[in-house]
Design a protein around this motif. Structure first.
Motif, PDB file in Angstrom:
ATOM      1  N   GLN A   1     -11.828  15.977  21.634  1.00  0.00           N
ATOM      2  CA  GLN A   1     -11.399  15.475  22.940  1.00  0.00           C
ATOM      3  C   GLN A   1     -12.521  15.592  23.962  1.00  0.00           C
ATOM      4  OE1 GLN A   1      -7.706  17.130  24.381  1.00  0.00           O
ATOM      5  NE2 GLN A   1      -7.986  16.279  26.429  1.00  0.00           N
ATOM      6  N   ALA A   2     -13.224  16.728  23.959  1.00  0.00           N
ATOM      7  CA  ALA A   2     -14.340  16.898  24.895  1.00  0.00           C
ATOM      8  C   ALA A   2     -15.428  15.860  24.631  1.00  0.00           C
ATOM      9  CB  ALA A   2     -14.905  18.316  24.778  1.00  0.00           C
ATOM     10  N   CYS A   3     -15.768  15.665  23.361  1.00  0.00           N
ATOM     11  CA  CYS A   3     -16.795  14.671  23.013  1.00  0.00           C
ATOM     12  C   CYS A   3     -16.384  13.271  23.467  1.00  0.00           C
ATOM     13  CB  CYS A   3     -17.038  14.668  21.506  1.00  0.00           C
ATOM     14  SG  CYS A   3     -17.858  16.136  20.863  1.00  0.00           S
ATOM     15  N   CYS A   4     -15.161  12.900  23.141  1.00  0.00           N
ATOM     16  CA  CYS A   4     -14.695  11.549  23.479  1.00  0.00           C
ATOM     17  C   CYS A   4     -14.632  11.344  24.987  1.00  0.00           C
ATOM     18  CB  CYS A   4     -13.333  11.289  22.840  1.00  0.00           C
ATOM     19  SG  CYS A   4     -13.390  11.122  21.039  1.00  0.00           S
ATOM     20  N   ASN A   5     -14.204  12.364  25.720  1.00  0.00           N
ATOM     21  CA  ASN A   5     -14.135  12.231  27.177  1.00  0.00           C
ATOM     22  C   ASN A   5     -15.520  12.087  27.788  1.00  0.00           C
ATOM     23  OD1 ASN A   5     -11.408  12.473  26.862  1.00  0.00           O
ATOM     24  ND2 ASN A   5     -11.174  14.286  28.132  1.00  0.00           N
ATOM     25  N   PHE A   6     -16.483  12.816  27.242  1.00  0.00           N
ATOM     26  CA  PHE A   6     -17.864  12.641  27.713  1.00  0.00           C
ATOM     27  C   PHE A   6     -18.347  11.219  27.425  1.00  0.00           C
ATOM     28  CE2 PHE A   6     -18.599  17.362  27.793  1.00  0.00           C
ATOM     29  CZ  PHE A   6     -19.098  17.423  29.085  1.00  0.00           C
TER      30      PHE A   6
ATOM     31  N   LEU B   1      -7.960   9.320  20.564  1.00  0.00           N
ATOM     32  CA  LEU B   1      -9.213   9.584  21.268  1.00  0.00           C
ATOM     33  C   LEU B   1     -10.322   8.658  20.771  1.00  0.00           C
ATOM     34  CD1 LEU B   1      -9.003  13.474  21.199  1.00  0.00           C
ATOM     35  CD2 LEU B   1      -9.054  12.093  23.279  1.00  0.00           C
ATOM     36  N   LEU B   2     -10.398   8.486  19.468  1.00  0.00           N
ATOM     37  CA  LEU B   2     -11.439   7.619  18.892  1.00  0.00           C
ATOM     38  C   LEU B   2     -11.197   6.154  19.247  1.00  0.00           C
ATOM     39  CD1 LEU B   2     -11.706   9.440  15.463  1.00  0.00           C
ATOM     40  CD2 LEU B   2     -13.553   9.244  17.155  1.00  0.00           C
ATOM     41  N   ILE B   3      -9.943   5.760  19.305  1.00  0.00           N
ATOM     42  CA  ILE B   3      -9.622   4.382  19.705  1.00  0.00           C
ATOM     43  C   ILE B   3     -10.066   4.132  21.139  1.00  0.00           C
ATOM     44  CG2 ILE B   3      -7.701   2.823  20.260  1.00  0.00           C
ATOM     45  CD1 ILE B   3      -6.270   3.951  17.770  1.00  0.00           C
ATOM     46  N   GLU B   4      -9.890   5.135  21.999  1.00  0.00           N
ATOM     47  CA  GLU B   4     -10.317   4.990  23.397  1.00  0.00           C
ATOM     48  C   GLU B   4     -11.834   4.811  23.484  1.00  0.00           C
ATOM     49  OE1 GLU B   4      -9.863   7.174  27.766  1.00  0.00           O
ATOM     50  OE2 GLU B   4      -8.953   8.072  25.983  1.00  0.00           O
ATOM     51  N   VAL B   5     -12.572   5.554  22.666  1.00  0.00           N
ATOM     52  CA  VAL B   5     -14.028   5.382  22.626  1.00  0.00           C
ATOM     53  C   VAL B   5     -14.375   3.967  22.169  1.00  0.00           C
ATOM     54  CG1 VAL B   5     -16.157   6.089  21.445  1.00  0.00           C
ATOM     55  CG2 VAL B   5     -14.547   7.819  22.262  1.00  0.00           C
ATOM     56  N   ALA B   6     -13.679   3.501  21.128  1.00  0.00           N
ATOM     57  CA  ALA B   6     -13.938   2.151  20.613  1.00  0.00           C
ATOM     58  C   ALA B   6     -13.645   1.088  21.659  1.00  0.00           C
ATOM     59  CB  ALA B   6     -13.094   1.911  19.364  1.00  0.00           C
ATOM     60  N   ASP B   7     -12.602   1.298  22.439  1.00  0.00           N
ATOM     61  CA  ASP B   7     -12.249   0.328  23.481  1.00  0.00           C
ATOM     62  C   ASP B   7     -13.269   0.328  24.615  1.00  0.00           C
ATOM     63  OD1 ASP B   7      -9.994  -0.530  22.187  1.00  0.00           O
ATOM     64  OD2 ASP B   7      -8.612   0.766  23.280  1.00  0.00           O
TER      65      ASP B   7
END
Length: 280
Positions: free
Chosen positions: A197-202, A244-250
């Motif tokens: 979560q921390a990685c994806c939020n960054f 979380l990973l989908i949000e990064v992809a988007d």
């Protein structure tokens, strides 16, 4: 409510716990009366914060500790007039110290997560004013501790601050990246997902591609956290990781392209786990 009644409340923490019970009442008249008392108490910032903090830290009732963690967050970050601003420097120092202690000493995860929210919102406000420089070292100390619950709490707050206070954390990114990498490989699924979560939020909050590149070496371990959640049968953790990973992809689809093969493998694992669960 008279000044004498407020003083009676301030002078007796047990009376405040009775007020908390009344604030949780399903009876509208009783609850509304308690709300009026609480509003009067907020005119005494130090006393109000002390009572909230004491009940959150010491009450034997889980419901009261949980409720006071929420009330403390609202009092510190949402109240008008602002209780934090009107409290004494001594009380402000106590609040900071006791919140961090609560993250380590509280044993109920539901309460810890509410304290995480309180620390996150207060820290975001204070970082804008350069008024809590100790928070990042404190979080780093929690993240490198040997206790998974403490590590998870530190990571959850860091994840929130990655979104709320990205600009204040930028100088620390080179040191945080290897720390997050270690957490992604931790044996605890909860620690892994909190690190994810921390990685994806960054990644989603950083505007500069060169800053996001710092997290590129962590993509495979991030996908690994998803895979291990599935292997462990932890559906809730796997769902959180996938979202979380989908949000990064988007947000930044190009970020995922360099590890396309690993991404495809991870998605196949998700598909297989979902199909297996459906068959069962």
């Amino acid at each position: 409510m008279s000044a004498g009644e407020v003083q009676l409340l301030i002078g007796n923490p047990a009376n405040f716990e009775l007020l908390v019970q009344q604030l949780l009442s399903t009876d509208n008249d009783s609850r509304q009366q308690a709300e009026r008392v609480y509003e009067a108490l907020k005119a005494h910032p130090d006393a109000c914060l002390e009572l909230l903090l004491r009940t959150m830290r010491q009450s034997e009732k889980l419901e009261h500790r949980s409720f006071c963690a929420i009330m403390l967050r609202k009092a510190l970050t949402q109240s008008e007039p602002n209780i934090w601003t009107n409290s004494s420097p001594q009380m402000q120092a106590t609040i900071k110290s006791e919140l961090l202690k609560a993250l380590v000493e509280e044993r109920e995860n539901t309460v810890v997560k509410k304290v995480c929210d309180t620390v996150s919102e207060l820290a975001a406000d204070l970082l804008d004013k350069s008024a809590w420089p100790e928070i990042l070292p404190a979080l780093q100390a929690m993240i490198i501790s040997a206790t998974p619950a403490t590590m998870q709490a530190g990571l959850l707050i860091l994840a929130n601050l990655a979104t709320y206070s990205t600009q204040h954390l930028r100088p620390a990114l080179p040191g945080l990246q290897p720390l997050l990498g270690q957490c992604l490989a931790h044996q605890s699924i909860d620690v892994q997902v909190a690190a994810l979560q921390a990685c994806c939020n960054f990644i989603t909050s950083l505007d500069e591609a060169r800053e996001r590149e710092l997290f590129q070496p962590l993509l495979v371990p991030m996908l690994g956290a998803l895979g291990r959640s599935l292997t462990a049968g932890d559906e809730a953790a796997a769902q959180d990781a996938l979202e979380l990973l989908i949000e990064v992809a988007d947000t930044h689809p190009k970020f995922l392209r360099k590890q396309l093969q690993e991404l495809v493998s991870a998605m196949m694992q998700v598909w297989f786990a979902t199909r297996t669960a459906a068959v069962q």
